[in-house]
Scaffold this active site. Structure first.
Site, PDB file in Angstrom:
ATOM      1  N   ARG A  78       0.759  -1.091   0.223  1.00 27.04           N
ATOM      2  CA  ARG A  78       0.129  -0.058  -0.026  1.00 27.04           C
ATOM      3  C   ARG A  78       0.773   1.294  -0.017  1.00 27.04           C
ATOM      4  O   ARG A  78       0.701   2.016  -1.073  1.00 27.04           O
ATOM      5  CB  ARG A  78      -0.888  -0.070   1.194  1.00 27.04           C
ATOM      6  N   LYS A 136      27.250  -3.668  -0.861  1.00 23.03           N
ATOM      7  CA  LYS A 136      28.688  -3.809  -1.032  1.00 23.03           C
ATOM      8  C   LYS A 136      29.129  -2.903   0.149  1.00 23.03           C
ATOM      9  O   LYS A 136      30.505  -2.574   0.361  1.00 23.03           O
ATOM     10  CB  LYS A 136      29.082  -2.852  -2.112  1.00 23.03           C
ATOM     11  N   ARG A 165      11.294   3.725   4.600  1.00 22.49           N
ATOM     12  CA  ARG A 165      10.791   2.732   5.476  1.00 22.49           C
ATOM     13  C   ARG A 165      11.735   2.009   5.937  1.00 22.49           C
ATOM     14  O   ARG A 165      12.774   1.581   4.999  1.00 22.49           O
ATOM     15  CB  ARG A 165       9.688   1.788   4.771  1.00 22.49           C
ATOM     16  N   HIS A 169       4.004   5.692  11.815  1.00 21.41           N
ATOM     17  CA  HIS A 169       3.641   5.476  10.297  1.00 21.41           C
ATOM     18  C   HIS A 169       2.857   6.657  10.156  1.00 21.41           C
ATOM     19  O   HIS A 169       1.460   6.345  10.196  1.00 21.41           O
ATOM     20  CB  HIS A 169       2.971   4.004  10.364  1.00 21.41           C
TER      21      HIS A 169
HETATM   22  N1   CP Z   1      -0.468  -0.331   5.930  1.00 27.29           N
HETATM   23  C1   CP Z   1       0.824  -0.524   5.305  1.00 27.29           C
HETATM   24  O1   CP Z   1       1.658   0.212   5.755  1.00 27.29           O
HETATM   25  O2   CP Z   1       0.641  -1.526   4.175  1.00 27.29           O
HETATM   26  P1   CP Z   1       2.058  -1.753   3.547  1.00 27.29           P
HETATM   27  O3   CP Z   1       2.866  -2.293   4.327  1.00 27.29           O
HETATM   28  O4   CP Z   1       1.424  -2.711   2.379  1.00 27.29           O
HETATM   29  O5   CP Z   1       2.612  -0.537   2.976  1.00 27.29           O
END
Ligand code: CP
Length: 306
Positions: A57, A85, A107, A135
């Protein structure tokens, strides 16, 4: 306007900044309903997605959001990069910036990585999930989805169920919901509640039935097995028996309660198929709203000059 050049966490935002993002997302949602969904707003800018953990997503919607705003987008492949590397994260990030990135969407499994990069880079850093910490764009799209169905977030009772301890989605939602005046209940076994729980403005329930009674919004969380280094509950079957959201349990909430889940969902573990696919579920609406919300974030951050 957002004050910072970066979006690192909901904890750092004021209620006014959150509302500004949600209002801007509403404008982009209208744009996305047109035949021609692309606008030239950020033409000439470059977004680089750097994902050290899997994503469906978040990564796809950041890519689409960037393309709808006419930016150039690069999906940086971590396994195929010079990180393999031995290049450090800092050197990799500076290299991406030297190639012209205006936004770095990151991320990472370690909490704090986006904060570190924000100090190193002039580019805007957007946290797409850092370990168990935050998040922020997920919480913003959740707030947007709630606001689309309920008139006001203030005064709503939101029940968040499950693995709160390991959930960055839960943390960002707790900050966002309480800043906007919602009452938050956390439901789950004591082993899955955060250590510093007493510092959070929430009510704790170990009983699923008591926790969801009368709630306006039910948010179930995925069990984050990849972040659990020991058994936090006897078995997945036992967990579903005690904390799984089923159609029968849902009847204890308000009649018009919304069923939410950040995804990916594990059917038969935290939620049953009848609850996930039933008329109260807004799980796919959440995904759709992620696009407008991420467009709003890119747009608003592009206006911040250091
Ligand atoms: N909700 C969410 O972060 O989904 P993904 O891990 O698919 O990005």
């Amino acid at each position: 306007m957002i004050k910072s050049k970066d979006l690192l966490g909901i904890k750092d935002l004021s209620a006014e900044e959150i509302i500004r993002i949600l209002d801007t997302a509403a404008v982009f949602k209208d744009v996305l309903a047109r035949d021609i969904k692309k606008v030239p707003t950020l033409r000439g800018k470059t977004v680089v997605n750097v994902f050290f953990e899997p994503s469906t997503r978040t990564r796809t919607s950041f890519e689409l959001a960037a393309k709808r705003l006419s930016t150039d987008v690069v999906n940086f492949s971590v396994p195929a990069s010079s990180i393999a590397k031995g290049e450090t994260l800092k050197d990799t990030a500076l290299t991406i910036q030297a190639l012209g990135a205006d936004f770095v969407v990151i991320r990472h499994s370690s909490a704090g990585v986006p904060y570190f990069l924000s100090r190193v880079l002039k580019a805007s850093v957007i946290n797409a999930g850092d370990g168990s910490n935050e998040h922020p764009t997920q919480a913003l799209l959740d707030l947007f989805t709630i606001r689309s169905s309920k008139e006001n977030i203030e005064g709503l009772t939101v029940a968040i169920i499950g693995d709160v301890a390991h959930s960055r989605v839960a943390k960002s939602n707790i900050y966002g919901l309480t800043k906007l005046g919602a009452k938050v209940r956390l439901i789950g076994p004591p082993t899955l509640m955060p250590v510093a729980i007493n510092n959070l403005p929430v009510d704790i329930y170990n009983s699923m039935e008591e926790g969801i009674r009368g709630a306006d919004v039910i948010m179930t969380l995925r069990i984050q097995l990849e972040r659990q280094n020991r058994g936090f509950f006897p078995s997945l079957e036992e967990y579903f028996k005690l904390y799984g959201l089923t159609g029968d349990r849902l009847k204890l909430a308000k009649e018009d309660a919304m069923v939410m889940h950040p995804g990916p969902i594990n059917r038969g573990i935290e939620i049953s198929t009848d609850a996930a696919d039933g008329p109260q579920s807004v799980i796919l609406e959440q995904v759709t709203n992620g696009l407008a919300v991420r467009m709003a974030v890119l747009y608003l951050l592009s206006g911040v000059k250091e």
